[in-house]
Design a protein around this motif. Structure first.
Motif, PDB file in Angstrom:
ATOM      1  N   GLU A  22       9.194  -1.497  -0.445  1.00 56.49           N
ATOM      2  CA  GLU A  22      10.054  -2.618  -0.445  1.00 56.49           C
ATOM      3  C   GLU A  22       9.605  -3.087   1.009  1.00 56.49           C
ATOM      4  O   GLU A  22       9.464  -4.512   1.352  1.00 56.49           O
ATOM      5  CB  GLU A  22      11.376  -2.557  -0.814  1.00 56.49           C
ATOM      6  N   ARG A  23       9.814  -2.257   1.659  1.00 53.15           N
ATOM      7  CA  ARG A  23       9.785  -2.509   3.330  1.00 53.15           C
ATOM      8  C   ARG A  23       8.254  -3.159   3.754  1.00 53.15           C
ATOM      9  O   ARG A  23       8.039  -4.104   4.256  1.00 53.15           O
ATOM     10  CB  ARG A  23      10.080  -1.414   4.317  1.00 53.15           C
ATOM     11  N   ALA A  24       7.224  -2.409   2.943  1.00 56.58           N
ATOM     12  CA  ALA A  24       5.937  -2.697   3.407  1.00 56.58           C
ATOM     13  C   ALA A  24       5.571  -3.995   2.753  1.00 56.58           C
ATOM     14  O   ALA A  24       4.727  -4.948   3.493  1.00 56.58           O
ATOM     15  CB  ALA A  24       5.054  -1.540   2.671  1.00 56.58           C
ATOM     16  N   THR A  25       6.009  -4.468   1.568  1.00 54.02           N
ATOM     17  CA  THR A  25       5.819  -5.696   0.948  1.00 54.02           C
ATOM     18  C   THR A  25       6.357  -6.783   1.718  1.00 54.02           C
ATOM     19  O   THR A  25       5.804  -8.103   1.929  1.00 54.02           O
ATOM     20  CB  THR A  25       6.419  -5.622  -0.260  1.00 54.02           C
ATOM     21  N   GLU A  56      -5.855  -6.937   9.606  1.00 50.33           N
ATOM     22  CA  GLU A  56      -4.688  -6.066   9.890  1.00 50.33           C
ATOM     23  C   GLU A  56      -3.949  -6.287   8.855  1.00 50.33           C
ATOM     24  O   GLU A  56      -3.142  -5.368   8.174  1.00 50.33           O
ATOM     25  CB  GLU A  56      -3.870  -6.167  11.140  1.00 50.33           C
ATOM     26  N   ILE A  57      -3.598  -7.549   8.302  1.00 47.67           N
ATOM     27  CA  ILE A  57      -2.713  -7.940   7.208  1.00 47.67           C
ATOM     28  C   ILE A  57      -3.244  -7.580   6.118  1.00 47.67           C
ATOM     29  O   ILE A  57      -2.487  -7.061   5.220  1.00 47.67           O
ATOM     30  CB  ILE A  57      -2.349  -9.534   7.296  1.00 47.67           C
ATOM     31  N   ALA A  58      -4.774  -7.452   5.583  1.00 49.50           N
ATOM     32  CA  ALA A  58      -5.342  -7.367   4.419  1.00 49.50           C
ATOM     33  C   ALA A  58      -4.988  -6.030   4.319  1.00 49.50           C
ATOM     34  O   ALA A  58      -4.931  -5.304   3.185  1.00 49.50           O
ATOM     35  CB  ALA A  58      -6.718  -7.734   4.563  1.00 49.50           C
ATOM     36  N   GLU A  59      -5.142  -5.358   5.436  1.00 48.38           N
ATOM     37  CA  GLU A  59      -5.240  -3.677   5.402  1.00 48.38           C
ATOM     38  C   GLU A  59      -3.684  -3.268   4.880  1.00 48.38           C
ATOM     39  O   GLU A  59      -3.530  -2.496   3.905  1.00 48.38           O
ATOM     40  CB  GLU A  59      -5.571  -2.971   6.629  1.00 48.38           C
ATOM     41  N   ALA A  60      -2.808  -3.758   5.775  1.00 46.65           N
ATOM     42  CA  ALA A  60      -1.319  -3.604   5.403  1.00 46.65           C
ATOM     43  C   ALA A  60      -0.807  -4.085   3.705  1.00 46.65           C
ATOM     44  O   ALA A  60      -0.257  -3.312   3.310  1.00 46.65           O
ATOM     45  CB  ALA A  60      -0.295  -4.482   6.415  1.00 46.65           C
ATOM     46  N   GLU A  61      -1.655  -5.220   3.302  1.00 44.67           N
ATOM     47  CA  GLU A  61      -1.484  -5.543   2.093  1.00 44.67           C
ATOM     48  C   GLU A  61      -1.930  -4.570   1.000  1.00 44.67           C
ATOM     49  O   GLU A  61      -1.212  -4.366   0.018  1.00 44.67           O
ATOM     50  CB  GLU A  61      -2.049  -6.858   1.713  1.00 44.67           C
ATOM     51  N   GLU A  62      -2.990  -3.906   1.240  1.00 46.24           N
ATOM     52  CA  GLU A  62      -3.594  -3.010   0.531  1.00 46.24           C
ATOM     53  C   GLU A  62      -2.740  -1.459   0.269  1.00 46.24           C
ATOM     54  O   GLU A  62      -2.330  -0.940  -0.596  1.00 46.24           O
ATOM     55  CB  GLU A  62      -4.964  -2.271   0.903  1.00 46.24           C
ATOM     56  N   LYS A  63      -2.213  -1.207   1.632  1.00 45.05           N
ATOM     57  CA  LYS A  63      -1.292  -0.202   1.719  1.00 45.05           C
ATOM     58  C   LYS A  63       0.034  -0.477   0.790  1.00 45.05           C
ATOM     59  O   LYS A  63       0.551   0.334   0.049  1.00 45.05           O
ATOM     60  CB  LYS A  63      -0.977   0.173   3.109  1.00 45.05           C
ATOM     61  N   ALA A  64       0.441  -1.950   0.914  1.00 45.47           N
ATOM     62  CA  ALA A  64       1.887  -1.959   0.492  1.00 45.47           C
ATOM     63  C   ALA A  64       1.687  -1.994  -1.269  1.00 45.47           C
ATOM     64  O   ALA A  64       2.349  -1.378  -1.917  1.00 45.47           O
ATOM     65  CB  ALA A  64       2.154  -3.343   0.641  1.00 45.47           C
ATOM     66  N   LYS A  65       0.354  -2.386  -1.594  1.00 51.21           N
ATOM     67  CA  LYS A  65       0.130  -2.213  -3.172  1.00 51.21           C
ATOM     68  C   LYS A  65       0.144  -0.714  -3.647  1.00 51.21           C
ATOM     69  O   LYS A  65       0.297  -0.389  -4.624  1.00 51.21           O
ATOM     70  CB  LYS A  65      -1.088  -2.909  -3.514  1.00 51.21           C
ATOM     71  N   SER A  66      -0.451   0.048  -2.716  1.00 51.98           N
ATOM     72  CA  SER A  66      -0.654   1.374  -3.321  1.00 51.98           C
ATOM     73  C   SER A  66       0.692   2.309  -3.329  1.00 51.98           C
ATOM     74  O   SER A  66       0.984   3.149  -3.916  1.00 51.98           O
ATOM     75  CB  SER A  66      -1.397   2.068  -2.183  1.00 51.98           C
ATOM     76  N   LEU A  67       1.830   1.627  -2.409  1.00 47.78           N
ATOM     77  CA  LEU A  67       3.176   2.279  -2.439  1.00 47.78           C
ATOM     78  C   LEU A  67       3.857   1.730  -3.460  1.00 47.78           C
ATOM     79  O   LEU A  67       4.959   2.358  -4.116  1.00 47.78           O
ATOM     80  CB  LEU A  67       3.735   1.985  -1.153  1.00 47.78           C
ATOM     81  N   ALA A  68       3.634   0.436  -4.122  1.00 38.98           N
ATOM     82  CA  ALA A  68       4.484  -0.120  -5.148  1.00 38.98           C
ATOM     83  C   ALA A  68       4.380   0.828  -6.431  1.00 38.98           C
ATOM     84  O   ALA A  68       3.321   1.171  -6.724  1.00 38.98           O
ATOM     85  CB  ALA A  68       3.951  -1.517  -5.551  1.00 38.98           C
TER      86      ALA A  68
END
Length: 584
Positions: free
Chosen positions: A455-458, A572-584
């Motif tokens: 939730e935090r990453a998203t 950096e935002i695109a990379e963070a978005e990919e990470k958030a998707k992997s955590l969801a």
């Protein structure tokens, strides 16, 4: 007062120390810290009548030349004030070259030897070296008429004094390269010769005729920056060559100047509006200034006496300045030295002036520029608050969960001991009191750490997208400007003593956080700083920086180097978005 040569004995060793009778016990302890590695608070220095205290006036000790002090105390930890490299080493240090060891993770950076009252130059160079973009641009620099960017054979061996280049920028390039390849105190002979060739004022002899005179670190900073502005150019596509200093370290003022006298206005004299370039902001120190903000505000409004053509005589004018461009690196100069005609020296203003680790400069900008910065600045603060709220919620949940589990254990233990009929009666009473016929209580639902992190990453990704959308296109096009008006402190040049042409200069530089080998991203900073005291380099905590606000002859901040708080890039935002998707 002249320094007094004394001897300090500690753990079987003798140290020759210059004691300044005009200073305090605290200053003396910091001198010994740089020699022994024993922190001031752990030192016990024996004097007549007991131990030396921080506020002791050293002049009252009536110390004679050659006096011997006994000091007791050990450094905190086993490293005796030095910084140990991480234990997980890929290679043993014995197998590394000196250059490899100097560039290893956790390596202590090189100090600079004092070549005779050159601490003003050493502290300036160490602070400039804290600008990675400057080091990178210098590495590409080629002097006029030079076919190679590498140092000469003599200079590569540290013998810059023999046939040294008169090109100050080339000398700085070579010095930074040599410093990156050693952990020893390096002799900056080549650069010193180039500095004195370019600016003969730094070759001035001392009044007693013994060696060179002490100089002002602020003057050295200004002259070096001026030379770099002329020589160091960056390629900017269609724009051609652009000065590195103009790009990364210069700001713009819009100024408004008008006569204070109503007679000039009545006679039709018009106010003068213009644009100025600045390479540092000045913090004026008066009897009302207690904080950096107040000193900066004083510098934005100046009284100037000049000729009025309308009045036919000199008159006082008020010049008001407002910032229209903020650079990525913002130096701030504490105007601590005031020329005294009676002594022929620059006397030091001892007043204590505090300064922040994070500087908000928005209030000193023009109204148009404020409109560009304030939405981005406020969004950054909102993101920080949201992150803090999430972390507090996580901690609160853990406490509640622990309390719930403890209550359940107590309830279970009690239930085993009570008769079934009594338990049923209690449950019925609870249900009646709550107005519900339900006897069974539902367990609370708790989020896992993984759910919290997802939730935090998203949320952070979404907030960063909103942040980037708030940045005006004009600011985005200016790669090396501040987009927020917020700055973080990265370096401090300090002065210890009573006058600019005496005393001692040192510098503090915040440790750059190391990169994670697996991701290539920099880790969170640990708040530690390097203290460069000529060739002596030690690690200090952030609390040490809080002591540099002045108030006496001890180390007082003279120049602060701030770096703009960055905004996230699209990558950096695109990379963070990919990470958030992997955590969801």
């Amino acid at each position: 007062m002249e320094p007094i040569p004394v001897v300090v004995k500690h753990q079987g060793k003798k140290y020759d120390v210059e004691l300044d009778p005009s200073s305090t016990g605290e200053t003396f302890k910091f001198q010994l810290y740089s020699l022994t590695g024993v922190e001031p608070e752990r030192q016990k220095i024996l004097v007549k009548g007991g131990q030396l205290k921080d506020d002791t006036d050293l002049s009252k000790l009536n110390v004679k030349p050659g006096h011997t002090f006994m000091m007791m105390g050990t450094p905190s930890g086993d490293s005796k004030g030095n910084i140990e490299r991480p234990k997980e080493q890929i290679r043993f240090l014995e197998d590394m070259t000196e250059a490899e060891a100097a560039q290893a993770v956790g390596a202590i950076p090189a100090g600079l030897q004092n070549l005779g009252n050159t601490c003003y130059m050493n502290s300036t160079l160490q602070t400039l070296k804290a600008i990675p973009e400057l080091q990178e641009e210098l590495s590409r620099y080629k002097a006029s008429g030079s076919g190679s960017a590498g140092p000469s054979d003599l200079r590569s061996f540290g013998l810059g004094g023999l046939g040294a280049s008169a090109d100050l920028t080339e000398a700085l390039r070579d010095l930074f390269k040599q410093m990156s390849e050693t952990q020893q105190g390096f002799p900056p002979m080549m650069f010193l010769n180039a500095l004195r060739t370019a600016f003969p004022q730094f070759a001035q002899q001392s009044r007693d005729g013994r060696g060179y005179a002490q100089q002002d670190a602020e003057e050295a900073w200004s002259q070096i920056v001026t030379q770099l502005r002329q020589k160091l150019k960056t390629k900017e596509g269609d724009a051609g060559d652009v000065s590195f200093i103009d790009k990364y370290m210069s700001g713009k003022f819009e100024t408004h100047m008008e006569c204070d006298e109503q007679a000039a206005k009545d006679a039709g004299e018009q106010a003068i509006d213009s644009e100025d370039t600045f390479f540092k902001l000045n913090c004026h120190i008066t009897g009302e200034v207690n904080h950096l903000r107040e000193g900066l505000a004083a510098g934005m409004v100046e009284k100037i006496e000049k000729n009025s053509e309308v009045l036919g005589r000199n008159a006082v004018y008020t010049k008001t300045s407002r910032i229209t461009r903020l650079p990525k690196y913002l130096p701030v100069h504490f105007m601590r030295f005031d020329w005294r005609r009676d002594t022929g020296k620059k006397a030091k203003i001892m007043r204590k002036v505090t300064f922040p680790q994070e500087l908000d400069i928005v209030e000193f900008c023009s109204e148009d520029h404020k409109k560009l910065l304030i939405p981005v600045r406020d969004k950054i603060r909102e993101i920080r608050k949201d992150e803090e709220d999430v972390e507090r919620a996580r901690k609160r949940q853990k406490r509640n969960q622990a309390e719930h589990e403890r209550d359940q254990q107590i309830k279970s233990s009690t239930s085993e001991k009570e008769p079934k009929q009594k338990q049923a009666e209690k449950e019925a009473e609870k249900a009646k009191a709550s107005g519900s016929g339900d006897v069974e209580m539902q367990d609370a639902v708790y989020k896992t750490d993984a759910e919290f992190e997802a939730e935090r990453a998203t949320a952070i990704v979404e907030a960063k997208k909103q942040l980037l959308a708030l940045v005006d296109g004009k600011l985005l096009a200016d790669e090396a400007c501040s987009k927020t008006g917020l700055y973080e402190l990265r370096g401090v040049i300090t002065h210890q003593g009573a006058t600019a042409d005496s005393g001692h200069y040192t510098s503090f530089v915040k440790k750059e956080c190391q990169k994670d080998p697996s991701t290539g991203k920099r880790k969170a900073e640990d708040g530690k700083w390097w203290w460069f005291n000529d060739d002596k380099v030690s690690e200090v905590d952030e609390d040490r920086i809080e002591t540099l606000s002045g108030g006496g002859q001890s180390h007082s901040a003279l120049i602060l180097l701030y770096r703009a708080v960055p905004i996230p890039t699209k990558d950096e935002i695109a990379e963070a978005e990919e990470k958030a998707k992997s955590l969801a």
